[in-house]
Motif scaffolding. Structure first.
Motif, PDB file in Angstrom:
ATOM      1  N   GLU A 132       1.630  -7.563  -1.263  1.00  0.00           N
ATOM      2  CA  GLU A 132       2.760  -6.854  -1.868  1.00  0.00           C
ATOM      3  C   GLU A 132       2.605  -6.748  -3.377  1.00  0.00           C
ATOM      4  O   GLU A 132       2.893  -5.702  -3.960  1.00  0.00           O
ATOM      5  CB  GLU A 132       4.072  -7.572  -1.544  1.00  0.00           C
ATOM      6  N   ILE A 133       2.143  -7.809  -4.019  1.00  0.00           N
ATOM      7  CA  ILE A 133       1.980  -7.802  -5.471  1.00  0.00           C
ATOM      8  C   ILE A 133       0.900  -6.819  -5.880  1.00  0.00           C
ATOM      9  O   ILE A 133       1.076  -6.040  -6.823  1.00  0.00           O
ATOM     10  CB  ILE A 133       1.671  -9.221  -5.990  1.00  0.00           C
ATOM     11  N   THR A 134      -0.238  -6.828  -5.187  1.00  0.00           N
ATOM     12  CA  THR A 134      -1.315  -5.913  -5.549  1.00  0.00           C
ATOM     13  C   THR A 134      -0.928  -4.462  -5.307  1.00  0.00           C
ATOM     14  O   THR A 134      -1.332  -3.577  -6.065  1.00  0.00           O
ATOM     15  CB  THR A 134      -2.608  -6.239  -4.786  1.00  0.00           C
ATOM     16  N   GLN A 135      -0.125  -4.191  -4.292  1.00  0.00           N
ATOM     17  CA  GLN A 135       0.333  -2.827  -4.071  1.00  0.00           C
ATOM     18  C   GLN A 135       1.325  -2.408  -5.144  1.00  0.00           C
ATOM     19  O   GLN A 135       1.331  -1.253  -5.572  1.00  0.00           O
ATOM     20  CB  GLN A 135       0.971  -2.696  -2.689  1.00  0.00           C
ATOM     21  N   PRO A 142       3.499   0.875  -0.087  1.00  0.00           N
ATOM     22  CA  PRO A 142       3.201  -0.115   0.960  1.00  0.00           C
ATOM     23  C   PRO A 142       2.968   0.578   2.297  1.00  0.00           C
ATOM     24  O   PRO A 142       3.549   1.613   2.587  1.00  0.00           O
ATOM     25  CB  PRO A 142       4.441  -0.999   0.989  1.00  0.00           C
ATOM     26  N   ALA A 143       2.116  -0.034   3.064  1.00  0.00           N
ATOM     27  CA  ALA A 143       1.812   0.512   4.387  1.00  0.00           C
ATOM     28  C   ALA A 143       3.033   0.344   5.287  1.00  0.00           C
ATOM     29  O   ALA A 143       3.771  -0.642   5.158  1.00  0.00           O
ATOM     30  CB  ALA A 143       0.619  -0.219   4.994  1.00  0.00           C
ATOM     31  N   PRO A 144       3.279   1.303   6.158  1.00  0.00           N
ATOM     32  CA  PRO A 144       4.444   1.169   7.046  1.00  0.00           C
ATOM     33  C   PRO A 144       4.250   0.007   8.006  1.00  0.00           C
ATOM     34  O   PRO A 144       3.141  -0.295   8.438  1.00  0.00           O
ATOM     35  CB  PRO A 144       4.475   2.495   7.800  1.00  0.00           C
TER      36      PRO A 144
END
Length: 146
Positions: A132-135, A142-144
């Motif tokens: 989550e942090i890298t995204q 974020p990916a679904p």
């Protein structure tokens, strides 16, 4: 009367669906029950040899509980609740009773149980948080969730 699917109102998106609080509470209760059963069956012997299979089963159960809560709520904070319940019940089992009785054994299996039971789910939560942090830093969406 039939409704044309092209003009019908769209269904609610997955982001609009609220988590089922009863299911989340049941999964947290399962985390507490997992800790209690893990401690109860920690002293199992087979043919005179210690057979602490509950250590592996507790790690697998906690991982599945955390994944289920995260899938239901979409929140990493809520996903950690079964682990918190597990840790609280385990610590209560370490405390002596009124007659000095303890549920947890005083040997290597008791030391290994919290590490092996919490590490897989903790690693899952850690890797999900790093993702989550890298995204967020990279600016990607974020990916679904499946």
């Amino acid at each position: 009367m039939t409704v044309d699917p092209a003009t019908a109102a769209p269904l609610a998106s997955p982001a609009d669906i609220q988590p089922r609080r009863g299911l989340v509470a049941l999964l947290v209760l399962d985390g507490a029950l997992c800790a209690l059963l893990s401690v109860f069956y920690l002293g199992v012997y087979i043919a005179g040899v210690p057979f602490p299979i509950t250590i592996l089963l507790a790690g697998l159960a906690n991982l599945l509980l955390v994944m289920a809560v995260r899938a239901e709520t979409g929140s990493l904070r809520s996903a950690a609740l079964p682990l918190l319940a597990w840790a609280v019940v385990f610590l209560v089992c370490l405390v002596g009773g009124p007659g000095g009785d303890q549920l947890a054994l005083g040997d290597w299996r008791t030391l290994l149980l919290p590490v092996a039971a919490l590490a897989p789910a903790g690693g899952y939560l850690f890797s999900a948080r790093i993702k989550e942090i890298t995204q967020a830093v990279g600016g990607t969406q974020p990916a679904p969730r499946p």
